[in-house]
Design an enzyme around this catalytic site. Structure first.
Site, PDB file in Angstrom:
ATOM      1  N   GLN A  49     -18.985  63.840  18.685  1.00 40.95           N
ATOM      2  CA  GLN A  49     -19.070  64.588  17.438  1.00 40.95           C
ATOM      3  C   GLN A  49     -18.722  66.059  17.615  1.00 40.95           C
ATOM      4  O   GLN A  49     -18.661  66.580  18.730  1.00 40.95           O
ATOM      5  CB  GLN A  49     -20.481  64.465  16.860  1.00 40.95           C
ATOM      6  CG  GLN A  49     -20.842  63.061  16.419  1.00 40.95           C
ATOM      7  CD  GLN A  49     -22.227  62.999  15.817  1.00 40.95           C
ATOM      8  OE1 GLN A  49     -23.156  62.497  16.417  1.00 40.95           O
ATOM      9  NE2 GLN A  49     -22.377  63.497  14.600  1.00 40.95           N
ATOM     10  N   HIS A  50     -18.496  66.713  16.491  1.00 40.53           N
ATOM     11  CA  HIS A  50     -18.424  68.173  16.369  1.00 40.53           C
ATOM     12  C   HIS A  50     -17.142  68.822  16.886  1.00 40.53           C
ATOM     13  O   HIS A  50     -16.850  69.954  16.513  1.00 40.53           O
ATOM     14  CB  HIS A  50     -19.603  68.864  17.083  1.00 40.53           C
ATOM     15  CG  HIS A  50     -20.953  68.444  16.656  1.00 40.53           C
ATOM     16  ND1 HIS A  50     -21.372  68.467  15.355  1.00 40.53           N
ATOM     17  CD2 HIS A  50     -22.001  67.973  17.375  1.00 40.53           C
ATOM     18  CE1 HIS A  50     -22.624  68.061  15.280  1.00 40.53           C
ATOM     19  NE2 HIS A  50     -23.025  67.732  16.489  1.00 40.53           N
TER      20      HIS A  50
ATOM     21  N   ASP B  56     -20.299  59.358  17.518  1.00 43.04           N
ATOM     22  CA  ASP B  56     -20.859  58.478  18.554  1.00 43.04           C
ATOM     23  C   ASP B  56     -22.286  58.032  18.250  1.00 43.04           C
ATOM     24  O   ASP B  56     -22.625  56.852  18.442  1.00 43.04           O
ATOM     25  CB  ASP B  56     -20.773  59.120  19.939  1.00 43.04           C
ATOM     26  CG  ASP B  56     -21.303  60.546  19.995  1.00 43.04           C
ATOM     27  OD1 ASP B  56     -21.846  61.042  18.987  1.00 43.04           O
ATOM     28  OD2 ASP B  56     -21.155  61.177  21.059  1.00 43.04           O
TER      29      ASP B  56
END
Length: 481
Positions: A81-82, A239
């Site tokens: 992520q991110h 995830d």
């Protein structure tokens, strides 16, 4: 042809360190083929990776799957992520992606929080208070430090979006991963124009948010991958949301994931909004919510301590009076992006094994401290903790979690739950089922349950006390004078 009972699907986990691909029988959940290839991540102040590595790793992982991947009827990408992926007008990366564990944007996170309504505003608007891991802070950092990169950028993507787009040719994401950007409003489930305007990001540069159960596209012509043209592509997700699908989580079931980062989360039917910033109010991948707390330092930090001490990671010894806060990469929970590791209570008779156990204790303490905030008030506090991730099968991790939580611990036998969750999402496209129901049908949580032991309140209190007393030092960071 394979001996599968039903159609085959592919689930992918593009994580920080590697990409893994599973070919799964949609009827039974049996993994019929798998592959894996590594990535490289920069060291030093930043944490960056070239997104093209992820594609090369996906190609290699799928090639290891052989003919089974070619038979697949649907594919889904779960990803870290991110991360901030910036693409030019040809769809090529402008620069390496800024990853979730790159904490250089901590000043931008603080400033954005202060300048745009404070922590309460962000929690109510996006579900989360931005930390250095969030994509919005990374974009703000890039604008300040690399304005030419921003001028060249024509599209902004998350890691899983990048791979999905290379499969389909369409810029898409999903609500689960979008909710970790800091520019997706959880109340309206749409991009937040006020936040985007504040950071100078044109919403036209962002991917379309695909609804749960919707087809993101089909595989286009490509000589790099074994998929047939027209293979269905699911929305994919982040995830943690993929792992939640892979476990078939029902609301209230607690998960503790031991990976490069550590996370605690549970599915909730209520939209979270924690103004303290401890809990990120993420969306899940099938219409509910996934309140989550994350630590930057988990298995990687403990393994680093073991390496420094010249010990096997299991070579722990019982310890009393020794506290180690393993904040080797700064920390997100607690929010101490400038912190470094801290050791208190060292004596002449302290052994290396005790030091290592103290590292485990420090890592687990941070996760358990956030667990009560993640769970809804009516959640069953005696239900087994589902222990997943790379550390879940380690005896030292299992025993530390049992001792500090006082709860039973269940260790699912299924491995690669992010890729399995992606596979369940792909299977749902074919069957019309909720992907979590697919995973429950596959019985992915099957595994031993370790009985509860008495909670080690003394160790928990000692670590909390050291953390409180050392707060000014940890907030100042190792380079401050």
């Amino acid at each position: 042809m394979s001996a599968a009972e039903g159609p085959l699907v592919v689930g992918v986990d593009t994580s920080t360190q590697s990409t893994k691909a599973l070919v799964v029988d949609a009827s039974t959940g049996q993994v019929v083929a798998s592959g894996q290839a590594a990535h490289t991540v920069s060291s030093g102040a930043g944490r960056e990776s070239d997104p093209r590595q992820w594609w090369d790793a996906l190609c290699e992982a799928l090639s290891q799957c052989g003919d089974a991947a070619h038979e697949a009827a649907a594919v889904s990408i779960g990803g870290q992520q991110h991360g901030l992926v910036t693409l030019d007008d040809r769809g090529e990366p402008v620069r390496p992606a800024l990853l979730w564990n790159d904490v250089r944007s901590a000043p931008q996170a603080r400033r954005l929080t202060e300048e745009l309504g404070g922590a309460k505003f962000w929690a109510e608007r996006t579900g989360s208070v931005p930390a250095a891991s969030f994509t919005v802070t990374k974009w703000a950092w890039l604008a300040e430090n690399e304005p030419e990169s921003v001028r060249t950028t024509k599209a902004v993507r998350l890691p899983h979006d990048y791979l999905t787009e290379r499969l389909t040719g369409q810029g898409t994401t999903d609500r689960g991963d979008a909710s970790g950007t800091g520019w997706w409003a959880s109340g309206t489930e749409s991009y937040d124009e006020e936040i985007l305007a504040r950071v100078g990001l044109d919403p036209a540069m962002l991917p379309r948010v695909v609804r749960p159960g919707e087809v993101a596209g089909t595989v286009r012509d490509s000589h790099d991958l074994p998929f047939s043209k027209g293979t269905l592509v699911a929305p994919g997700t982040g995830d943690n949301a993929a792992a939640a699908l892979g476990l078939g989580l029902r609301p209230g079931a607690p998960v503790l994931s031991l990976g490069t980062s550590g996370t605690v989360y549970a599915v909730s039917t209520r939209r979270p909004a924690d103004p303290t910033g401890t809990v990120a109010g993420f969306a899940d991948a099938h219409g509910d919510w996934l309140p989550l707390a994350c630590t930057l330092n988990c298995t990687l930090a403990v393994d680093r301590l073991a390496s420094l001490l010249g010990l096997d990671r299991e070579a722990v010894e019982p310890t009393t009076g020794l506290t180690l806060l393993p904040y080797l990469d700064g920390e997100r929970t607690p929010n101490l992006p400038n912190a470094s590791g801290l050791l208190h209570g060292l004596r002449h008779d302290t052994t290396a094994g005790q030091l290592l156990q103290a590292a485990y204790d420090g890592a687990v303490h941070a996760l358990l401290g956030a667990l009560d905030l993640v769970l809804d008030d009516d959640a069953d506090r005696s239900a087994p903790l589902l222990l997943i991730g790379g550390g879940a099968r380690g005896t030292a991790w299992q025993q530390t979690v049992r001792r500090l939580s006082g709860r039973p611990v269940q260790v699912p036998e299924a491995r690669e739950l992010v890729a399995l969750g992606a596979a369940a999402q792909a299977a749902g496209l074919l069957t019309g089922e909720d992907p979590a129901a697919v995973a429950r049908r596959w019985n992915t949580t099957r595994g031993p349950v370790l009985d509860a032991v008495e909670r080690d309140e003394e160790t928990l209190a000692r670590i909390s006390g050291v953390l409180s007393d050392a707060a000014p030092l940890l907030e100042r960071g190792p380079e401050a004078h």
